[in-house]
Design an enzyme around this catalytic site. Structure first.
Site, PDB file in Angstrom:
ATOM      1  N   LEU A 253       0.848  -1.040   0.308  1.00  6.98           N
ATOM      2  CA  LEU A 253       0.049   0.151   0.359  1.00  6.98           C
ATOM      3  C   LEU A 253       0.793   1.605  -0.414  1.00  6.98           C
ATOM      4  O   LEU A 253       2.271   1.597   0.792  1.00  6.98           O
ATOM      5  CB  LEU A 253      -1.103   0.142   1.193  1.00  6.98           C
ATOM      6  CG  LEU A 253      -1.497  -1.576   1.413  1.00  6.98           C
ATOM      7  CD1 LEU A 253      -2.666  -0.831   2.824  1.00  6.98           C
ATOM      8  CD2 LEU A 253      -2.502  -1.531   0.454  1.00  6.98           C
TER       9      LEU A 253
ATOM     10  N   ALA B 202       0.223   4.369  -2.156  1.00  6.79           N
ATOM     11  CA  ALA B 202      -0.973   5.467  -1.907  1.00  6.79           C
ATOM     12  C   ALA B 202      -1.427   6.310  -1.560  1.00  6.79           C
ATOM     13  O   ALA B 202      -1.298   7.833  -1.955  1.00  6.79           O
ATOM     14  CB  ALA B 202      -2.673   4.830  -2.162  1.00  6.79           C
TER      15      ALA B 202
ATOM     16  N   ARG C 111       2.897  14.572   6.360  1.00  9.56           N
ATOM     17  CA  ARG C 111       3.997  14.936   7.405  1.00  9.56           C
ATOM     18  C   ARG C 111       5.479  15.337   7.291  1.00  9.56           C
ATOM     19  O   ARG C 111       6.160  15.695   7.332  1.00  9.56           O
ATOM     20  CB  ARG C 111       3.559  13.910   9.003  1.00  9.56           C
ATOM     21  CG  ARG C 111       2.964  14.485   9.494  1.00  9.56           C
ATOM     22  CD  ARG C 111       2.653  13.520  10.690  1.00  9.56           C
ATOM     23  NE  ARG C 111       2.124  12.189   9.664  1.00  9.56           N
ATOM     24  CZ  ARG C 111       2.128  11.670  10.911  1.00  9.56           C
ATOM     25  NH1 ARG C 111       2.375  10.831  12.342  1.00  9.56           N
ATOM     26  NH2 ARG C 111       1.479  10.620  10.217  1.00  9.56           N
TER      27      ARG C 111
ATOM     28  N   ASP D 159       6.096   2.807   3.234  1.00  7.71           N
ATOM     29  CA  ASP D 159       6.398   3.244   4.501  1.00  7.71           C
ATOM     30  C   ASP D 159       7.221   2.487   5.655  1.00  7.71           C
ATOM     31  O   ASP D 159       7.558   3.298   6.458  1.00  7.71           O
ATOM     32  CB  ASP D 159       6.344   4.706   4.348  1.00  7.71           C
ATOM     33  CG  ASP D 159       4.006   3.617   5.897  1.00  7.71           C
ATOM     34  OD1 ASP D 159       4.999   2.947   5.868  1.00  7.71           O
ATOM     35  OD2 ASP D 159       4.458   4.774   6.388  1.00  7.71           O
TER      36      ASP D 159
ATOM     37  N   GLY E 118      -2.699   1.519  15.297  1.00  7.92           N
ATOM     38  CA  GLY E 118      -3.587   0.869  16.088  1.00  7.92           C
ATOM     39  C   GLY E 118      -3.501  -0.191  17.138  1.00  7.92           C
ATOM     40  O   GLY E 118      -2.420  -0.688  16.983  1.00  7.92           O
TER      41      GLY E 118
ATOM     42  N   ASN F 174      -0.405  -2.587  16.147  1.00  8.23           N
ATOM     43  CA  ASN F 174      -0.372  -2.897  14.552  1.00  8.23           C
ATOM     44  C   ASN F 174       0.525  -2.879  13.804  1.00  8.23           C
ATOM     45  O   ASN F 174       0.396  -0.978  13.357  1.00  8.23           O
ATOM     46  CB  ASN F 174      -2.111  -2.827  14.047  1.00  8.23           C
ATOM     47  CG  ASN F 174      -2.309  -3.481  12.684  1.00  8.23           C
ATOM     48  OD1 ASN F 174      -1.309  -3.709  12.044  1.00  8.23           O
ATOM     49  ND2 ASN F 174      -3.246  -1.653  11.944  1.00  8.23           N
TER      50      ASN F 174
ATOM     51  N   ARG G   2      35.117   8.911 -14.911  1.00  8.69           N
ATOM     52  CA  ARG G   2      33.584   8.909 -15.183  1.00  8.69           C
ATOM     53  C   ARG G   2      32.600   7.398 -15.834  1.00  8.69           C
ATOM     54  O   ARG G   2      33.628   6.437 -15.754  1.00  8.69           O
ATOM     55  CB  ARG G   2      33.519   9.946 -15.663  1.00  8.69           C
ATOM     56  CG  ARG G   2      33.833  11.394 -15.146  1.00  8.69           C
ATOM     57  CD  ARG G   2      34.172  12.260 -16.520  1.00  8.69           C
ATOM     58  NE  ARG G   2      32.927  13.161 -16.359  1.00  8.69           N
ATOM     59  CZ  ARG G   2      33.203  13.328 -17.908  1.00  8.69           C
ATOM     60  NH1 ARG G   2      35.067  14.322 -18.094  1.00  8.69           N
ATOM     61  NH2 ARG G   2      32.462  13.815 -18.479  1.00  8.69           N
TER      62      ARG G   2
ATOM     63  N   ASN H   8      53.189   4.384 -21.435  1.00  6.88           N
ATOM     64  CA  ASN H   8      52.770   5.676 -20.171  1.00  6.88           C
ATOM     65  C   ASN H   8      52.264   6.343 -21.028  1.00  6.88           C
ATOM     66  O   ASN H   8      52.416   7.010 -21.184  1.00  6.88           O
ATOM     67  CB  ASN H   8      54.566   5.728 -19.468  1.00  6.88           C
ATOM     68  CG  ASN H   8      54.368   5.941 -18.234  1.00  6.88           C
ATOM     69  OD1 ASN H   8      54.246   6.817 -18.086  1.00  6.88           O
ATOM     70  ND2 ASN H   8      56.429   6.375 -18.349  1.00  6.88           N
TER      71      ASN H   8
ATOM     72  N   ARG I 108      56.336  20.064 -32.767  1.00  4.69           N
ATOM     73  CA  ARG I 108      56.050  21.008 -32.371  1.00  4.69           C
ATOM     74  C   ARG I 108      57.480  21.764 -32.908  1.00  4.69           C
ATOM     75  O   ARG I 108      58.348  21.924 -33.845  1.00  4.69           O
ATOM     76  CB  ARG I 108      56.407  21.369 -30.546  1.00  4.69           C
ATOM     77  CG  ARG I 108      57.387  20.331 -30.204  1.00  4.69           C
ATOM     78  CD  ARG I 108      58.113  19.885 -28.853  1.00  4.69           C
ATOM     79  NE  ARG I 108      59.767  19.248 -28.926  1.00  4.69           N
ATOM     80  CZ  ARG I 108      60.061  18.765 -28.165  1.00  4.69           C
ATOM     81  NH1 ARG I 108      59.282  17.694 -27.132  1.00  4.69           N
ATOM     82  NH2 ARG I 108      61.221  17.802 -28.317  1.00  4.69           N
TER      83      ARG I 108
HETATM   84  C1  UD1 Z   1      -2.397   2.585   9.984  1.00  7.47           C
HETATM   85  C2  UD1 Z   1      -3.423   0.912  10.494  1.00  7.47           C
HETATM   86  C3  UD1 Z   1      -2.069   1.208  11.677  1.00  7.47           C
HETATM   87  C4  UD1 Z   1      -1.745   0.501  11.967  1.00  7.47           C
HETATM   88  C5  UD1 Z   1      -0.465   1.931  11.117  1.00  7.47           C
HETATM   89  C6  UD1 Z   1       0.813   0.800  10.698  1.00  7.47           C
HETATM   90  C7  UD1 Z   1      -5.249   1.272   9.231  1.00  7.47           C
HETATM   91  C8  UD1 Z   1      -6.768   1.743   9.472  1.00  7.47           C
HETATM   92  N1  UD1 Z   1      -4.520   1.578  10.475  1.00  7.47           N
HETATM   93  O1  UD1 Z   1      -2.878   3.709  10.586  1.00  7.47           O
HETATM   94  O2  UD1 Z   1      -3.471   0.197  12.343  1.00  7.47           O
HETATM   95  O3  UD1 Z   1      -0.778   0.699  13.285  1.00  7.47           O
HETATM   96  O4  UD1 Z   1      -0.927   1.273   9.627  1.00  7.47           O
HETATM   97  O5  UD1 Z   1       1.826   2.050  10.199  1.00  7.47           O
HETATM   98  O6  UD1 Z   1      -5.056   0.131   8.718  1.00  7.47           O
HETATM   99  N2  UD1 Z   1      -2.609   3.707   2.051  1.00  7.47           N
HETATM  100  C9  UD1 Z   1      -3.262   4.830   0.718  1.00  7.47           C
HETATM  101  N3  UD1 Z   1      -4.390   4.350   0.946  1.00  7.47           N
HETATM  102  C10 UD1 Z   1      -5.689   4.991   1.759  1.00  7.47           C
HETATM  103  C11 UD1 Z   1      -5.320   4.703   2.635  1.00  7.47           C
HETATM  104  C12 UD1 Z   1      -3.347   4.583   2.931  1.00  7.47           C
HETATM  105  O7  UD1 Z   1      -2.358   3.256  -0.202  1.00  7.47           O
HETATM  106  O8  UD1 Z   1      -6.449   5.291   1.320  1.00  7.47           O
HETATM  107  C13 UD1 Z   1      -0.968   3.790   2.493  1.00  7.47           C
HETATM  108  C14 UD1 Z   1      -0.691   4.227   2.601  1.00  7.47           C
HETATM  109  O9  UD1 Z   1      -0.049   5.019   2.092  1.00  7.47           O
HETATM  110  C15 UD1 Z   1      -0.373   3.871   3.464  1.00  7.47           C
HETATM  111  C16 UD1 Z   1      -0.421   2.547   4.189  1.00  7.47           C
HETATM  112  O10 UD1 Z   1      -1.725   2.320   3.343  1.00  7.47           O
HETATM  113  O11 UD1 Z   1       1.597   3.568   3.276  1.00  7.47           O
HETATM  114  C17 UD1 Z   1      -1.171   2.852   5.780  1.00  7.47           C
HETATM  115  O12 UD1 Z   1      -1.250   3.953   6.001  1.00  7.47           O
HETATM  116  P1  UD1 Z   1      -1.508   5.259   7.137  1.00  7.47           P
HETATM  117  O13 UD1 Z   1      -2.447   6.445   6.048  1.00  7.47           O
HETATM  118  O14 UD1 Z   1       0.034   5.321   7.188  1.00  7.47           O
HETATM  119  O15 UD1 Z   1      -1.603   4.307   8.194  1.00  7.47           O
HETATM  120  P2  UD1 Z   1      -1.977   4.773   9.289  1.00  7.47           P
HETATM  121  O16 UD1 Z   1      -2.610   5.980  10.204  1.00  7.47           O
HETATM  122  O17 UD1 Z   1      -0.331   4.723  10.115  1.00  7.47           O
END
Ligand code: UD1
Ligand code: CA
Length: 457
Positions: free
Chosen positions: A3, A5, A10, A98, A135, A165, A328, A372, A435
């Protein structure tokens, strides 16, 4: 499924979060590497923010699914599933883009645990001193996993739980396909939470398991640039330690940056302030540094390379490079070549045993073996419009301060007199002098002085 997206607010950046680099690679690269390490049959990345840039950076490494609107982790997985055939079953490992510190071995253990327990879903957890933001893992009296509650939805009792989590899960794919259709957005963010699949499994009498790991460092996610720097430090330390255990001396790991994707052979010594980037490969018994910078280069065995820079260059066995040399792209040095101080080489092949000890530029040239190339030699390879190639044979002696105006062809066993500007090819075995002949005007100095002294009076 990875995941990736989310925006990464921050980071305060126009670059999508997963493209921020830790030790020279976007953090997503480490997650993909870990996924490859569990021999995933297919890897799919869910992209959204900065999708085009992420796709371009990882073209060919994974497939991609676009999540147009970021409606939560559950929604992301629901979209991502479209990349996988409906007929597939088995285990789906879900990762976040991430978390670059995850190790493949840990993911393997999670998958094994999941498959042996027969759970519908297994979530990887860790205990943190400060669980804020994550979480929380809510268990029943017998320790069974009940549900996951997000920080913002948690009550005081739930907030006190330190087990979190990690965002890493194994799912039974058939269960997952069905469960993501049942998610609801009745939470503080109004999103579809993947974490709600735990409660769904329990509600259907399926098993939901938690797999707790000891090394919480592995699951720490990157949310801002302070965490990015901290993760980079961990990656550097891990790499240096792995190399040292494999027989490489890293004199001062704190002042040395070695790319996690670089390879270094046993008995090589890496001196302080050295930077080894990209997929650089270094052989055995070399001495690298102090103050070496190597990028995507290949170094053989028994090479000395100090206080110099190489980019996409190859140095074969026994090379002696530096100090202050610059190799290079497309430089290829055969065995036992010496490239000394203030020498630059670009897009050239240098034959075995050839020496260019100081103050030389060789570009777009093929130089033979046993030559050389004396101090101050320059290949004039660019006329302002075109770059042209020159060829120098074997055992050629190029005297000091020689210009070789490309394209020229110097045959084998040629001597070129110091100070020559060579514009035409030189046949084998000859001496080339290009030369003005020297003229000595005897008594000239005295006459010159006398003339000026008269003027002053
Ligand atoms: C999420 C978990 C949380 C956990 C934490 C660990 C949920 C609801 N919560 O929270 O329990 O402790 O990760 O780091 O799942 N992403 C998408 N599409 C979206 C939303 C998020 O691809 O619509 C991806 C983000 O890019 C990221 C990952 O999902 O890589 C987690 O999303 P993020 O918003 O960071 O979740 P947390 O609030 O950290
Ligand atoms: Ca979030």
């Amino acid at each position: 499924m990875i995941l990736a997206a989310g925006k990464g607010t921050r980071m305060k950046s126009s670059l999508p979060k997963v493209l921020h680099e830790a030790v020279y690679h976007p953090i997503l690269a480490y997650v993909i590497e870990a996924a490859k390490g569990v021999d995933a049959a297919e890897i799919c990345t869910v992209v959204g923010h900065g999708a085009d840039a992420v796709r371009a950076a990882f073209d060919g490494e994974t497939s991609f699914v676009l999540q147009r609107e970021q409606k939560g982790t559950g929604h992301a997985v629901r979209e991502g599933l479209s990349a996988f055939s409906e007929h597939r079953d088995g285990t789906m490992l879900v990762l976040c883009g991430d978390t670059p510190l995850l190790r493949a071995e840990t993911l393997k253990k999670l998958c094994d645990y999941h498959e042996q327990s027969g759970a519908a879903v297994t979530v990887m957890t860790a205990s943190l001193d400060d669980p804020f933001g994550y979480g929380r893992i809510i268990r029943d009296r017998e320790g069974g996993l009940l549900k996951i509650v997000e920080q913002r939805d948690a009550d005081e009792e739930e907030k006190a739980v330190c087990e979190i989590n990690s965002g890493v899960y194994c799912f039974d794919l058939t269960f997952l396909r069905d469960a993501v259709t049942k998610l609801e957005s009745d939470n503080d963010q109004g999103e579809l939470y993947l974490t709600d699949t735990i409660a769904i499994a329990n509600g259907e009498g399926r098993k939901a398991a938690a797999f707790q790991i000891d090394d919480y460092e592995e699951v720490s996610g990157i949310n801002d640039r302070v965490q990015l720097a901290a993760a980079a430090k961990v990656l550097r330390r891990r790499k240096a330690e792995a190399l040292m255990r494999a027989g490489v001396t890293v004199v001062d790991p704190d002042s040395t940056i070695i790319d996690p994707f670089a390879e270094i052979g046993a008995d090589t010594i890496i001196e302080p302030f050295s930077i080894i980037k990209g997929r650089t490969v270094i052989g055995e018994n070399c001495k690298i540094g102090p103050d070496a910078e190597l990028t995507d280069s290949v170094i053989g065995n028994d090479v000395k390379f100090w206080r110099s820079v190489a980019v996409e260059a190859t140095v074969a066995d026994g090379g002696n490079i530096g100090p202050f040399a610059y190799l290079r792209p497309k430089t290829e040095l055969k065995n036992n070549v010496k490239v000394g101080d203030f020498v630059e080489v670009k897009n050239s092949v240098i034959g075995e045993g050839t020496k260019m000890p100081h103050l030389t530029y060789v570009g777009d040239s093929d130089v033979g073996s046993g030559c050389n190339i004396a101090c101050g030699t320059i290949t004039c390879n660019y006329d302002g419009f075109l770059k042209t190639r020159s060829k120098i044979g074997d055992r050629v002696f190029v005297g000091c301060n020689v210009n070789l105006v490309s394209p020229v062809h110097i045959d084998n066993d040629v001597y070129i007199a110091a100070g020559s500007t060579i514009t035409e090819s030189v046949p084998g075995g000859s001496l080339a002098i290009a030369r003005e002949r020297q003229v000595n005007k005897e008594g000239w100095a005295e006459k010159f002085r006398a003339m000026h002294m008269k003027d002053e009076k």
